[in-house]
Each structure stands twice: as C-alpha cells, then as structure tokens.
Design a protein around this motif. Structure first.
Motif, mmCIF file in Angstrom:
data_model
loop_
_atom_site.group_PDB
_atom_site.id
_atom_site.type_symbol
_atom_site.label_atom_id
_atom_site.label_comp_id
_atom_site.label_asym_id
_atom_site.label_seq_id
_atom_site.Cartn_x
_atom_site.Cartn_y
_atom_site.Cartn_z
ATOM 1 N N SER A 480 -12.632 29.885 -37.621
ATOM 2 C CA SER A 480 -11.907 31.592 -36.927
ATOM 3 C C SER A 480 -13.583 32.387 -36.234
ATOM 4 C CB SER A 480 -11.344 31.817 -37.745
ATOM 5 O OG SER A 480 -10.135 31.423 -38.235
ATOM 6 N N VAL A 482 -16.547 32.538 -36.769
ATOM 7 C CA VAL A 482 -17.383 32.565 -38.085
ATOM 8 C C VAL A 482 -18.609 31.563 -38.979
ATOM 9 C CG1 VAL A 482 -17.697 34.383 -39.951
ATOM 10 C CG2 VAL A 482 -16.412 35.322 -38.091
ATOM 11 N N ARG A 714 14.664 36.267 -34.388
ATOM 12 C CA ARG A 714 14.614 36.918 -33.122
ATOM 13 C C ARG A 714 14.151 35.332 -32.678
ATOM 14 N NH1 ARG A 714 9.853 38.099 -29.200
ATOM 15 N NH2 ARG A 714 11.178 39.434 -27.632
ATOM 16 N N HIS A 751 11.502 37.826 -42.183
ATOM 17 C CA HIS A 751 11.246 37.300 -41.146
ATOM 18 C C HIS A 751 11.765 35.962 -40.709
ATOM 19 C CE1 HIS A 751 9.437 41.628 -40.669
ATOM 20 N NE2 HIS A 751 10.594 41.778 -40.640
ATOM 21 N N TRP A 753 11.041 33.869 -36.812
ATOM 22 C CA TRP A 753 11.342 33.793 -35.245
ATOM 23 C C TRP A 753 10.718 32.393 -34.583
ATOM 24 C CZ3 TRP A 753 8.109 35.166 -38.947
ATOM 25 C CH2 TRP A 753 6.232 34.093 -38.469
ATOM 26 N N ASP A 755 9.607 31.037 -31.121
ATOM 27 C CA ASP A 755 9.404 30.903 -29.235
ATOM 28 C C ASP A 755 9.774 29.021 -29.066
ATOM 29 O OD1 ASP A 755 7.638 28.629 -30.184
ATOM 30 O OD2 ASP A 755 5.751 30.347 -29.681
ATOM 31 N N GLN A 762 9.240 34.451 -42.444
ATOM 32 C CA GLN A 762 7.574 34.917 -43.376
ATOM 33 C C GLN A 762 8.840 35.903 -44.751
ATOM 34 O OE1 GLN A 762 4.642 37.221 -41.320
ATOM 35 N NE2 GLN A 762 6.096 38.810 -41.147
ATOM 36 N N GLU A 764 8.009 38.697 -47.800
ATOM 37 C CA GLU A 764 7.031 39.726 -47.646
ATOM 38 C C GLU A 764 7.832 40.684 -48.664
ATOM 39 O OE1 GLU A 764 4.023 42.387 -45.172
ATOM 40 O OE2 GLU A 764 5.577 42.324 -44.570
ATOM 41 N N ARG A 797 2.214 24.689 -41.155
ATOM 42 C CA ARG A 797 1.454 25.363 -42.103
ATOM 43 C C ARG A 797 2.041 26.752 -43.162
ATOM 44 N NH1 ARG A 797 -2.712 27.992 -38.398
ATOM 45 N NH2 ARG A 797 -2.012 30.397 -38.529
ATOM 46 N N ARG A 809 2.582 38.233 -49.130
ATOM 47 C CA ARG A 809 3.128 38.174 -47.762
ATOM 48 C C ARG A 809 2.949 36.635 -47.660
ATOM 49 N NH1 ARG A 809 1.475 37.616 -41.761
ATOM 50 N NH2 ARG A 809 0.354 35.622 -42.542
ATOM 51 N N LEU B 151 8.165 42.650 -37.004
ATOM 52 C CA LEU B 151 5.849 42.355 -37.533
ATOM 53 C C LEU B 151 6.485 42.835 -39.001
ATOM 54 C CD1 LEU B 151 3.977 43.661 -34.167
ATOM 55 C CD2 LEU B 151 4.612 41.163 -35.047
ATOM 56 N N ARG B 154 1.269 44.304 -42.100
ATOM 57 C CA ARG B 154 -0.381 44.572 -41.911
ATOM 58 C C ARG B 154 -0.266 43.958 -40.364
ATOM 59 N NH1 ARG B 154 -3.535 43.930 -46.349
ATOM 60 N NH2 ARG B 154 -4.270 46.314 -45.711
ATOM 61 N N GLU B 155 0.971 43.161 -40.249
ATOM 62 C CA GLU B 155 1.092 43.164 -39.075
ATOM 63 C C GLU B 155 0.491 44.113 -37.478
ATOM 64 O OE1 GLU B 155 2.470 38.768 -39.148
ATOM 65 O OE2 GLU B 155 3.732 39.632 -38.348
ATOM 66 N N PRO B 179 -12.223 38.477 -41.273
ATOM 67 C CA PRO B 179 -11.958 38.613 -40.058
ATOM 68 C C PRO B 179 -11.001 37.124 -40.049
ATOM 69 C CG PRO B 179 -14.581 38.174 -40.382
ATOM 70 C CD PRO B 179 -13.510 38.265 -41.938
ATOM 71 N N ARG B 180 -11.150 35.971 -41.222
ATOM 72 C CA ARG B 180 -9.958 35.002 -40.942
ATOM 73 C C ARG B 180 -8.480 35.264 -41.265
ATOM 74 N NH1 ARG B 180 -9.836 30.733 -44.990
ATOM 75 N NH2 ARG B 180 -8.332 28.787 -44.031
ATOM 76 N N THR B 181 -8.806 36.186 -41.632
ATOM 77 C CA THR B 181 -6.968 37.131 -42.036
ATOM 78 C C THR B 181 -6.611 37.986 -41.214
ATOM 79 O OG1 THR B 181 -7.556 36.622 -44.480
ATOM 80 C CG2 THR B 181 -5.756 38.336 -43.949
ATOM 81 N N GLU B 183 -7.592 36.868 -37.901
ATOM 82 C CA GLU B 183 -7.518 36.048 -36.594
ATOM 83 C C GLU B 183 -5.871 35.140 -37.330
ATOM 84 O OE1 GLU B 183 -8.615 34.717 -34.028
ATOM 85 O OE2 GLU B 183 -10.470 36.666 -34.000
ATOM 86 N N MET B 184 -5.531 35.767 -38.391
ATOM 87 C CA MET B 184 -4.366 34.704 -38.179
ATOM 88 C C MET B 184 -3.060 36.056 -38.319
ATOM 89 S SD MET B 184 -2.782 33.292 -42.305
ATOM 90 C CE MET B 184 -2.709 34.602 -43.308
ATOM 91 N N HIS B 185 -3.099 36.946 -38.701
ATOM 92 C CA HIS B 185 -2.286 38.386 -39.038
ATOM 93 C C HIS B 185 -2.276 38.178 -36.713
ATOM 94 C CE1 HIS B 185 -2.122 39.582 -42.021
ATOM 95 N NE2 HIS B 185 -2.375 40.057 -42.362
ATOM 96 N N SER B 187 -2.779 36.119 -34.733
ATOM 97 C CA SER B 187 -2.189 34.612 -34.150
ATOM 98 C C SER B 187 -0.870 35.084 -34.408
ATOM 99 C CB SER B 187 -1.922 33.462 -34.153
ATOM 100 O OG SER B 187 -1.740 33.164 -35.575
ATOM 101 N N ASN B 188 -0.271 35.246 -35.404
ATOM 102 C CA ASN B 188 1.312 35.462 -35.941
ATOM 103 C C ASN B 188 1.791 36.604 -35.169
ATOM 104 O OD1 ASN B 188 0.580 33.231 -37.788
ATOM 105 N ND2 ASN B 188 0.715 34.853 -39.604
ATOM 106 N N ARG B 191 2.552 35.303 -31.345
ATOM 107 C CA ARG B 191 3.723 34.184 -31.918
ATOM 108 C C ARG B 191 4.953 35.355 -32.140
ATOM 109 N NH1 ARG B 191 2.985 29.020 -32.078
ATOM 110 N NH2 ARG B 191 0.758 28.125 -32.845
ATOM 111 N N LYS B 192 4.889 36.181 -32.336
ATOM 112 C CA LYS B 192 6.374 36.661 -32.748
ATOM 113 C C LYS B 192 7.102 37.456 -31.442
ATOM 114 C CE LYS B 192 6.382 36.944 -38.062
ATOM 115 N NZ LYS B 192 6.056 38.492 -38.985
ATOM 116 N N LEU B 193 5.503 38.299 -30.723
ATOM 117 C CA LEU B 193 5.474 38.933 -30.088
ATOM 118 C C LEU B 193 6.111 38.392 -28.715
ATOM 119 C CD1 LEU B 193 3.849 42.344 -30.458
ATOM 120 C CD2 LEU B 193 6.222 41.997 -31.107
#
Lengths: 829, 215
Positions: A480, A482, A714, A751, A753, A755, A762, A764, A797, A809, B151, B154-155, B179-181, B183-185, B187-188, B191-193
């Motif tokens: 990612s 880094v 959604r 949740h 969703w 696309d 998800q 949580e 995943r 979560r 969402l 966190r998101e 930062p990796r986390t 990035e995950m949030h 991208s999630n 997608r959701k939006l």
C-alpha cells in the motif's frame, strides 16, 4: 777529343722514364761548374802550361780527371784526378793520343759528331764508357771545351771527366727496382695517375682500364680531362686540386664520379698528393680506387635509411627509439606524439621513466641499474605488456615490441607500441560480466535450495555480496505504498538493531529514491548521499554515504526493494545498480516461488483444518439433530402415539379431547421440524436471496440473543451467485454469533452493498474488541479462519479491524465476475 | 361453488386436503397436481377459481408457479401453503401475486376461510401473520437511499479527512492506525459510495455538506 755524345733524348721518350731520377739533379755534384757555360778559353795556341791546367783543376771538382790535348788530341796535361781515375801516370801519357789512353767506346760516327759539336759550339757534353789502364771499364760523364789561340785557331782541347761508374750501377739497380715497382703498380687493382702542374696526366697505370674502360694511352697527355668527371663533382675536384697545390705532400682524399668508357658512372676514391717538389716524382700523384660497389651499397644504405624514416615517421603505430644506457628518447614518431600528447621536443628531453606511472618507475631504474652494473642481461629484443602514462595523466596499457638498433652511434632500442587499453577494458568488462553471471548462477542455486520464505530472505542477504560490495544491506517489502524493512545485514555495526529497522516505515511519497525505483522498475545508485539527489537523510543513518537499490519485481509489479549502502562516498555507480538489479530479479523469482509455496502450504493447511472443522461441525450437527430428534421429536411422537391410543381405546367418549391433544402435539412437532430444517439449511436463501434471508436470520438472532441488528443495504436488488450468497450469509451469521458471544454489547450494525462487480458485507460492533493476532494464531477460534476461507475460496477477502477496547469491524468483499475474481485474487497476495 | 385445484408434491397431504375441502358444500376440488409443471397444466386445462399451492415443490417452485399463473388471462386466485411464517416468504408470495398465505400448521378451518376469502378477491393471511408485520418487513427490506448510511463510523472519519485533502499518512497519524488500514477504509468507502476517484469523493462530501465551502 774522343768523347762521344750519348743519345740521351731518345731515352726520355720512354713512357716511364720520368719515374727514373734524372741524372745531374741533386744527388751528384755539378760537373766542372767552372767550365759549364764558359766561353771557349782563349789561350796561346801551342802552350797548355801547368798554370792553365792548375787553373782548370781548381775549377774542376776534386777527383775529376782533367785532360788537356793539343789540336791533334795529343795529351798535353794529365792531372792527379786523371792519374787516379785511369791508373796512368802523367809521364806515361803526355804526348800520346787521347783515344789510345782512354779507349772510349764511341762509334766513329759518335766521335765525329762530338768533335763537330765541339768545334762548332766550343763545347760538348759526353757520356761514354772508357777504360782503366788495367782494362776495366769506367763510365764517365764529361765536358769538353775548345781552346783557341788569339788568331782564333784551335789551340787545343780540355776535357773534364768524372767517373760515374758507381752511379751508373746504382742507376741500373734503380732501373730494375722501377720495373718491379711498375709491375706492382700496374698489377694493382687500384690505378695510379700522375698529373703535372696543369693537371695533365703524364702517367696512367693500366688498372685504369679495368676501372674506366680507357687504356692508359687514351688518357696520357690529353690535357686536363675534367670532362671525365661527373658535372656535379668537377668543382669539387678542382677545389681538391687547389688544396693539394697549397699543401704539398699532404694527401687529399675525395670521392668522385667518373665516366666509364661505356658511359656509366663509376665511383672512385682518390687520394691526391702533391709531390711536385719531390725531384724523383715531380708530379701530383693520384691514387685511384674503384669504390662503386661500396658507394652503391652506401647509396642503398641511404635509400634504406630513408625507407626506415618513412616507415618510422609515417607509421600509424606509435614508435620511438631510446638510448639503451640512459633511457633517453632519441627519436619518436608522429603517432607517438599524437598518442601520448607530448611534443617531439618534450619527448627528446624525457626518459622512459617519464611516461611510466609513478609506481612503475622504481622497478624500471632497478632493472636499469642491474643491466648497467652487468648483473642482468636483457634480452636483445623483447615484447610484453606494461603501463604508460600520457601527458594528460591518463594511464594506458600497452603492448610493446623492442628491437635493438644502432642510432647516432649509440646502442639504442626501437620500440613499437600497441595501445591495448580499450581491448583490456573490453576484456575486463567481459570478465566482470562472466563473474556476474556466475554469481547470479550461484545465487539462483543457493536461493532455490529452499522454499521457506524466511530462509530465502536470509539467503538473499547472504548472497548479495557476490555481486555488490556493501557495508549494510536490507530487504524491504512494499505494501500500500509503504515500504518496510524485513531483513537487514550489518546494521548492528551502526547501532541499529534489526528490530528497530523493521519498525521503520518508508512511504514512497516521502522517499523519492524508492519511488523512482518503484516507478521505473530499475535499480538506481546514489553515488554520494551528500550531493543533491533527493536523498532523505534519516537521523541515525548519517553513515550512509553511497547507496544502491533495486526493485524486487514479480510479474512487472514491484513488491519490494533490495538496498545496499556504503560508508564510502562515491562508492556506487550505475553499473552497481545494474548488477544489483540482475541479482534482485533472481531474488524476486526465489521470493515469489517461496511465497507461492507458502500460500499453497497455508491454504492446504487451512483446507485441512477446515475440512477437519467441517467434519466436526457435521458430526456435532448430526449429534445435535439426533439428540433433538430423540429428545424433542421422538418424545413428542411418543406422546402423540399414546394420546392416539387413548383416543381409540377410551370408551368414555373423551375421544374428541384426546384428538385435540394430538393435534396440539402435531403442531408442536411441525414447529420443531421447521426450526430444525432452517438450522440445517435456510432454503429461504435459495428461494428469496440474501437480503430476505439475512432479515429472517436477524429476527431469529435477536429473538435468541437479544442483540439488536441495524441493517443497511445498497445495490442488493439483484440475485447473486448461490455460492456468494451462501458465503456472505454464513459470514454474517458467524460474525453476529461472535458479537453475541464476545462483544458485550447489545447492538450490531450490518451493511451490505454491491456495485455490480463486487459485493461486500460488513458487521460492526462497538464492543470490547479483541487481539486479532491472538485470535488468528488460534485458527479454530471464533470461526475467523472459516470466514476467511469462505471469502478466499471465492476469490474475495476478509478484513478484520479490531483491537482490545476498540470494537470490531469485519468486512468481506467478494468479486462477482471472473476477471474481477482474478484481480482480487492477486490483490490478496 | 368454488372450483379448486390442489398442488402439492406429497400425495398424502393432497389426499388429506381434498377430504377436508370436500366436506365443505361450496367447495369442489376439480384437480390435483404433484409438481409445479403439472399445476400449470391443470390451471390451463381446468380453469379453477382458486389454486392452492405448496411453496416447497421440487422443480418449479411454488412462488414461480404463482408468478406464471398470475400472468395468465382469467387467472385463478392463489393461496400459498407454507410451513414458514417468515415475513420474507409472505412478502415474496404476495409480491408474486398470491392472495392468501396459509401456514401448514394452521387449522383446516383456516384454509377453508382463505379459499373463500381469496375467491372474492380479498387477501387472507393465517392468524399469526398480519398486514402490519408485512408492512414493517417491507420497510426493513427496502434498500437505503442514503449511501452515507452504509458507512461505518471509521469510514465516515476517513471520508471527512480525505475530503479535506489529507494523505493516507496524515489520516493514519490522526486516527493512530496504520496507513494500510486507512487505505483499506478508503477503498471500502469508495466502493460503498460508488465513487471512482478523489474528485468524486470531494464532490460527494460537498453535496452531503460534509465539508464547509469557504467563501
């Protein structure tokens, strides 16, 4: 008078008579000098008295015979010299005819001629053989004069004779010697020419014919033959002749070209000696030697000399000549001047030492001292390889060939140079390439002996040194954007532990070098980290003065970096980056292999675990179903049977009541069976899809656990592949079970969703959370691995974000199309 | 006389139902079917007033039979028999065109009432079920129109910070996660939006009033 006149002149016409010393010149005394040139004496006609005789004797030389006669040649006076010469006493001869006494060997004609000369000219010189009293011959030379009386009549004659017998003998000897001498001269290959004052040849030896084709006769007495000389040499010759006149007896040597009778030119070396003042020679003696062969050889020599110059000067190969003893440059060609950058003048003031790199100079002088000291004999010629230094300081490697020559009278060595620096460089490069290839081969071999990821990482570090030297080396993996260090070597030396290093993060956004490497996909060297290069100087890493890094690429994707550092500024260059790149590519293959192996092994382990779990679940479900069937259905059925029996056998008219009990039991049974069926498999999932099934589940879940579920979705209108729906349903089911069991809270948010390409769910909660690593390390716990496995099996995943006290979560993301499936599968790598 | 066709894959159940219904004078069972396909044939051939169909049948399921029957001209009214009281099924069946939903565990009187009710065009649900329950289910199963609601907390935080133009590194430090986390949030939530890139993200945030528009 009985003297005879000798025919002298005839003898002078002989070709070599001049070589004979002329009579009366020098080595003999003058004959009766008082008489010579005298006018005839005027005396009394009849008297030759003693006084006259005495007078004449005085005039004559001592030892000469003085004889006076009367006109009839009767002896009147006879001096002591005559007595001594002829052996007659005066008393014996006076009055007798002179011919009686002297017995001269005149022919009658000679005698008449002499007398005639005497009478007409007053005197005559004679050379004639006379005889001693005892009869032996006496060669005499004499002068006779006429004595006349006052009347002019002849009154008598006086003869002064000298004994020249000895001289004649000497002359004879000389003549025979001359013959030998002449024979020698004429037999010699060299020619002898005698010139007179005017340069006319008075004698030419026969050898001339061999040299020039002319006979001596053709050359003698023909005046100065300048025409025979080459036009270019005429002035030279005349100059030489002048010099010879100026310096008698000193030989002047010169070489001239002389025309041969056949028109060709012959080279002669002449030694010209002026012996004009030598009475015996009276000539300019030219000793002439044919040197045509030698001259032509010399000319050829000159020609070859100019050929040498041409070969030397115009040769494109650098060449020079140096002095064997002093090592000074004696000559140097244009190519050498061009190649080495020194001017000719500079070269000629230098020694060999001046074109050697400093470190190569001492051996040169050592060798030279040994050679000069006689301790070492150098090969006369040699070839080999050595290093030279150009004027600009560049050191080149040359192949040389040395050949001894003689130049300007010195022992010298001609050297030819072939600059092989480029060739060497190419060879070195090829050698390096080969070494790299070998190192890479060894590396590949070393790396491929294990598939254990950790071991591969270790071996990569252990083998980097084969291609690139370093003070430290490390491997970073990229995730990612880094980069993180996963392995280090040598960091401890600089006070950085491996653990510390692995805590560091290198976001590509901040580390320009890493980003460039990642983006270009090529290795990169930062030669000097102090120089401006975008290098980020990290505290604690100031010792890094030179850096080289290469990307670890798997299928065009950069998954990490291989970094090497040196404390020496300027240590790394582009070539290192290329080498490290080649190595990193090998490392990447090994890493990828081991990663795949690890994936395969892990998923196999997971599958084993899962199938084990599945079997356990199956078994426990079977046990549970069996127990429920036994405990609940079985019991109820037994009760139902009893009730129905009672209904049939009860005569008391309570049948209706029993049947109602039976109906109630059947309804109970139906409920229990319905629940049992739902637990086994929610057919609703097949019939109605994910969202209705989840809603149904939430109802039951809340009913059973008291945990309220807030559900948002959604893009879930369309039905999804059955396997996807099942997986998501089970994941949510499992996650909610975990919420109920572990979170400690009474609420959960779910949740869902989609696309169209992917679908996600998800779950949580804001509960206690948990230590993810601990939970994952215990795979059977919490069903996490089961959920993860379900997602992975469909190319999706599962992400879990939790920590103690921070809630949990859990999100599952699954692809809906094949291509997406593959991409997502890669993403999980 | 209400003419009825029974469709159920269990002959025993059909037999029970037939004897039950034939006790009623105004009902007449004119045909039976053992599966969905057969049920459609019987409806086409016999033109009953009411079709009673089991929800769970092999092959063509009960719901599909309902849909196809209801798409025909002069279609019969349909009563669905089901062992599930789940609202999802009820909802699904009603949407497919069924008028009655009767649980198998209900009393026989229940089924008879249902047939009679639907025959006159009204709706009938077995007693535990109610219109109210169906209504509340409908609400819950309706997808949310506000994607933002999808969402997580966190998101939403990440969305706010990202909309302000902060990098993942900055956001990570703010939220004290990796930062990796982040990035995950990110991208999630994208997608959701249904967002593709940062500028769409910013536009979404502005439209939702998540970030103030200065000046």
């Amino acid at each position: 008078m009985t003297s005879k006149v000798k025919p002298r002149k005839k003898r002078t016409s002989g070709p070599s008579h001049r070589l004979v010393p002329r009579r009366g010149s020098g080595h003999t005394r003058p004959l009766a000098p008082g008489l010579e040139g005298r006018t005839p004496l005027a005396t009394s006609s009849s008297v030759l008295d003693k006084a006259t005789l005495f007078d004449m004797s005085l005039l004559a030389h001592v030892g000469d015979a003085v004889i006076a006669t009367d006109p009839d040649l009767k002896i009147q006076a006879w001096n002591a010299g005559a007595e001594a010469m002829y052996g007659w006493r005066a008393s014996e001869v006076v009055g007798r005819h002179v011919s009686e006494i002297l017995r001269s060997e005149f022919t009658p004609e000679q005698r008449a001629e002499a007398l005639e000369t005497l009478r007409t000219k007053g005197q005559v010189r004679v050379e004639v053989r006379t005889h001693h009293k005892d009869g032996r011959p006496i060669e005499v030379e004499g002068v006779s004069i006429v004595l006349r009386g006052q009347d002019g009549e002849i009154s008598g004659y006086v003869a002064v004779n000298r004994d020249v017998t000895e001289r004649r003998r000497a002359e004879e000897r000389l003549r025979s010697q001359e013959a030998r001498f002449r024979a020698l001269i004429e037999g010699s290959a060299d020619a002898l020419v005698l010139l007179d004052r005017d340069g006319e040849a008075t004698y030419v030896s026969p050898s001339v014919e061999r040299i020039l084709g002319f006979s001596p006769r053709e050359l003698e007495r023909t005046g100065l033959r300048l025409d025979l000389l080459h036009p270019d040499d005429r002035t030279l010759f005349q100059g030489d002749l002048q010099e010879s006149f100026a310096k008698p007896r000193q030989p002047v040597r010169a070489t001239y070209r002389v025309r041969h009778r056949n028109g060709s030119w012959r080279w002669v070396e002449a030694s010209i000696t002026n012996l004009l003042d030598n009475p015996v020679v009276e000539a300019i003696v030219c000793h002439v030697q044919d040197v045509t062969e030698r001259a032509e050889a010399a000319e050829r020599q000159t020609a070859s000399e100019s050929r040498y110059r041409l070969l030397f000067d115009a040769n494109p190969v650098p060449m020079w000549v140096f002095d064997r003893e002093t090592l000074v440059f004696l000559d140097v060609n244009e190519a050498a001047i061009r190649h080495y950058g020194f001017s000719r003048e500079e070269f000629l003031e230098m020694t060999l030492a001046d074109i050697r790199p400093a470190e190569d100079v001492p051996p040169l002088w050592e060798t030279q001292r040994a050679v000069l000291g006689g301790m070492l004999t150098l090969e006369e010629s040699g070839r080999g390889i050595r290093r030279h230094r150009k004027k600009d300081g560049t050191v080149i490697e040359v192949e040389f060939a040395e050949n001894p020559i003689s130049l300007q009278g010195r022992r010298a060595v001609l050297v030819t140079i072939n600059d092989i620096t480029e060739r060497r460089r190419a060879e070195t490069a090829a050698e390096e390439q080969r070494a790299l290839a070998e190192a890479l081969r060894d590396t590949a071999a070393a790396l491929n002996t294990t598939l254990e990821y950790d071991e591969v990482l270790d071996r990569i570090l252990q083998n980097v040194g084969k291609v690139v030297e370093y003070d430290t080396v490390d491997i970073m993996l990229l995730e990612s954007g880094v980069a993180r260090i996963v392995r280090t070597l040598g960091f401890e030396r600089f006070g950085i532990s491996s653990v510390d290093a692995q805590r560091m993060e290198f976001p590509l956004g901040q580390f320009q070098n890493l980003r460039q490497i990642a983006e270009s996909g090529h290795g990169r060297a930062v030669s000097d980290t102090i120089a401006p290069s975008g290098w980020v100087r990290l505290p604690g890493f100031e010792w890094v003065r030179s850096y080289v890094g290469a990307p670890i690429r798997v299928q065009e994707r950069v998954i990490g970096f291989l970094n090497a550092s040196s404390i020496r500024p300027g240590f790394y260059r582009e070539a290192h980056a290329q080498k490290l790149q080649a190595f990193a590519d090998q490392a990447a293959v090994a890493l990828d292999n081991s990663r795949l192996y690890r994936e395969v092994r892990r998923s196999r382990e997971r599958l084993e675990l899962l199938s084990h779990q599945l079997m356990e679940v199956q078994e426990s479900e079977r046990r549970s179903i069996a127990r429920e069937l036994h405990d609940e259905i079985g019991q109820v059925l037994t009760g139902l049977k009893l009730t129905l029996e009672m209904a049939t056998s009860d005569p008391g008219g309570r049948t209706s009541m029993h049947l109602e009990e039976a109906v109630a039991a059947v309804n109970d049974l139906m409920d229990r069976v319905s629940g049992l069926i739902l637990d086994l498999r929610p057919s609703m999932l097949d019939d109605l899809g994910l969202v209705p099934s989840l809603l149904g589940h939430f109802d039951r879940f809340t009913g059973q656990t008291g945990v309220r579920v807030h559900f948002e979705h959604r893009g879930m209108e369309a039905r999804l592949p059955s396997a996807v729906e099942t997986a998501l349903y089970r994941i949510v089911q499992e996650a909610l079970t975990n919420v109920a069991r572990h979170s400690g809270v009474r609420q959960a948010h779910v949740h869902a969703w989609s696309d169209g390409e992917t679908v996600g769910v998800q779950v949580e909660d804001m509960g206690t959370g948990f230590d993810l690593h601990g939970a994952v390390a215990e795979p059977s716990h919490s069903g996490l691995s089961g959920m993860r496995e379900r997602a992975a099996l469909l190319g999706g995943r599962l992400d879990i974000d939790t920590s103690p006290g921070a809630g949990t979560r859990l999100a599952a993301l699954l692809p809906l199309t094949a291509s997406i499936e593959r991409r997502e599968a890669e993403r999980t790598i | 006389m209400i003419r009825v066709v029974l469709a159920d894959d269990h002959p025993v159940l059909r037999q029970g139902l037939r004897s039950l219904l034939e006790r009623e004078p105004d009902l007449s069972v004119i045909g039976e079917a053992g599966d969905g396909r057969e049920a459609l044939d019987q409806v086409r051939n016999l033109r009953p007033d009411v079709l009673v169909v089991d929800l769970m049948m092999p092959g063509l399921g009960g719901l599909e039979v309902v849909r196809q029957v209801r798409s025909q001209n002069r279609a019969p009214q349909v009563v669905v028999l089901s062992m599930y009281s789940n609202e999802s099924y009820v909802q699904e069946a009603l949407q497919a065109g069924a008028r009655g939903y009767v649980l198998k565990k209900a009393t026989s009187a229940d089924l008879v009432s249902a047939i009679r009710t639907v025959a006159v065009g009204s709706r009938y649900l077995s007693p535990p079920l109610s219109e109210e329950a169906i209504q509340s289910y409908r609400e819950r199963s309706r997808p949310t129109s506000d994607a933002y609601a999808l969402l997580t907390a966190r998101e939403r935080e990440v969305l706010h910070l990202a909309a302000e133009g902060r990098s993942s590194g900055e956001i990570a430090r703010r939220l004290t996660v990796s930062p990796r986390t982040v990035e995950m949030h990110r991208s999630n939530l994208m997608r959701k939006l249904g967002l593709q890139n940062q500028s769409q993200l910013v536009r979404f945030a502005i439209q939702r009033g998540l970030i103030p528009l200065d000046g």
